[in-house]
Write a protein that holds these residues in place. Structure first.
Motif, short mmCIF file in Angstrom:
data_model
loop_
_atom_site.label_atom_id
_atom_site.label_comp_id
_atom_site.label_asym_id
_atom_site.label_seq_id
_atom_site.Cartn_x
_atom_site.Cartn_y
_atom_site.Cartn_z
N HIS A 100 26.86 -26.53 14.41
CA HIS A 100 26.51 -27.93 13.52
C HIS A 100 27.65 -27.51 12.15
CE1 HIS A 100 23.12 -28.91 15.73
NE2 HIS A 100 22.53 -27.61 15.66
N ASN A 101 28.72 -28.03 12.48
CA ASN A 101 29.78 -28.03 11.27
C ASN A 101 29.46 -28.89 10.18
OD1 ASN A 101 32.18 -26.95 10.47
ND2 ASN A 101 33.30 -28.36 11.40
N VAL A 102 28.38 -28.57 9.35
CA VAL A 102 27.96 -29.28 8.19
C VAL A 102 27.79 -28.31 7.11
CG1 VAL A 102 27.32 -31.34 9.36
CG2 VAL A 102 25.81 -29.51 9.12
N LEU A 116 17.85 -13.30 12.33
CA LEU A 116 19.05 -13.62 13.23
C LEU A 116 20.30 -13.23 12.59
CD1 LEU A 116 17.61 -16.37 15.65
CD2 LEU A 116 17.31 -14.05 15.75
N ASN A 117 20.33 -14.04 11.52
CA ASN A 117 21.84 -13.52 10.47
C ASN A 117 21.90 -12.11 10.37
OD1 ASN A 117 23.15 -16.18 10.46
ND2 ASN A 117 21.83 -16.66 9.07
N MET A 142 24.80 -23.31 11.23
CA MET A 142 26.06 -24.21 10.66
C MET A 142 27.18 -23.55 10.60
SD MET A 142 23.99 -26.32 7.42
CE MET A 142 23.22 -24.81 6.60
N ASN A 143 27.93 -23.96 11.54
CA ASN A 143 29.25 -23.07 11.77
C ASN A 143 30.17 -24.14 12.61
OD1 ASN A 143 29.13 -22.44 14.98
ND2 ASN A 143 27.37 -21.48 14.05
N GLU A 144 31.26 -23.92 12.64
CA GLU A 144 32.23 -24.93 13.23
C GLU A 144 32.08 -24.96 14.85
OE1 GLU A 144 36.35 -23.33 12.86
OE2 GLU A 144 36.24 -23.41 10.69
#
Length: 230
Positions: free
Chosen positions: A158-160, A139-140, A153-155
């Motif tokens: 899941h911002n971690v 998917l990326n 994991m993005n703003e």
């Protein structure tokens, strides 16, 4: 001689009276057509953003995947392969829809190249049925994201970071988010599934691995996956 002053005659004096000139309606008609095109385009784009677009236009294997999006927490459901799921919330697509208002295009960001490829495959029938499951890495790549972890994991989601995840699960007997030398490194989609029940990947090697409620062991999940575990 007459004292009357001659009256100036119009240039078209003596000509037969013609039909009155009509103002052309072309600009008005073109304007209506332009508004209709804009309106239809806007309506199409709104529809394009909804889950129903995916299986209405694309090939039929999308039907089952879209149906998982329409499931609800607290109710029995079925996964993308038609397998029974005790609770709709056991699938992340339902959780993301209900808690974050996410839809298909929140995660599946199509590129022109991917859409052209999929249209060609749909037209020729050159696709798997059921569809091949895509990983986070897939998917990326399709979304042209440079960061391998950016899908989850993005703003906005899941911002971690990976280190934060490892700390959050450090109390577990086996920390699935920690990088251990000599141990396989998992990616998010090895455990976390959207359109089917999530899987504890640790159970593939460790029989005593704790299985969270609503999750499956690797053996249970493999038995449900069509085409030998694709």
């Amino acid at each position: 001689m007459s004292d009357q002053t001659p009256v100036a005659q119009p240039d078209n004096a003596g000509e037969a009276p013609g039909k009155p000139r009509r103002k052309t309606k072309k600009p008005f008609i073109y304007g209506i057509i332009a508004l209709a095109v804009v309106g239809l385009g806007g309506a199409f784009w709104v529809w394009h953003e909804t889950p129903g677009f995916c299986n209405a236009v694309c090939h039929s294997p999308m039907d089952a995947t879209v149906s998982t999006y329409n499931c609800s927490s607290g109710s029995p459901a079925t996964d993308k392969w038609g397998n029974p799921v005790p609770d709709g919330s056991d699938m992340l697509v339902v959780v993301h829809k209900e808690k974050a208002g996410a839809d298909c295009l929140t995660c599946h960001i199509p590129t022109i190249q991917e859409q052209v490829k999929e249209v060609a495959e749909w037209t020729t029938g050159n696709y798997y049925d059921p569809l091949t499951e895509r990983s986070i890495a897939d998917l990326n790549a399709y979304g042209a994201r440079a960061d391998a972890n950016a899908l989850c994991m993005n703003e906005a989601c899941h911002n971690v970071g990976k280190a934060d995840l490892a700390r959050a699960t450090s109390a577990l007997a086996r920390n699935p988010h920690a990088e251990v030398e000599g141990h396989p490194l998992f990616e998010c989609s090895d455990c976390h599934k959207s359109h089917r029940q999530s899987v504890n990947a640790c159970s593939g090697c460790h029989e005593d691995a704790k299985i969270p409620e609503g999750w499956l062991t690797v053996a249970q999940a493999t038995a449900l996956v069509p085409h030998g575990g694709r």
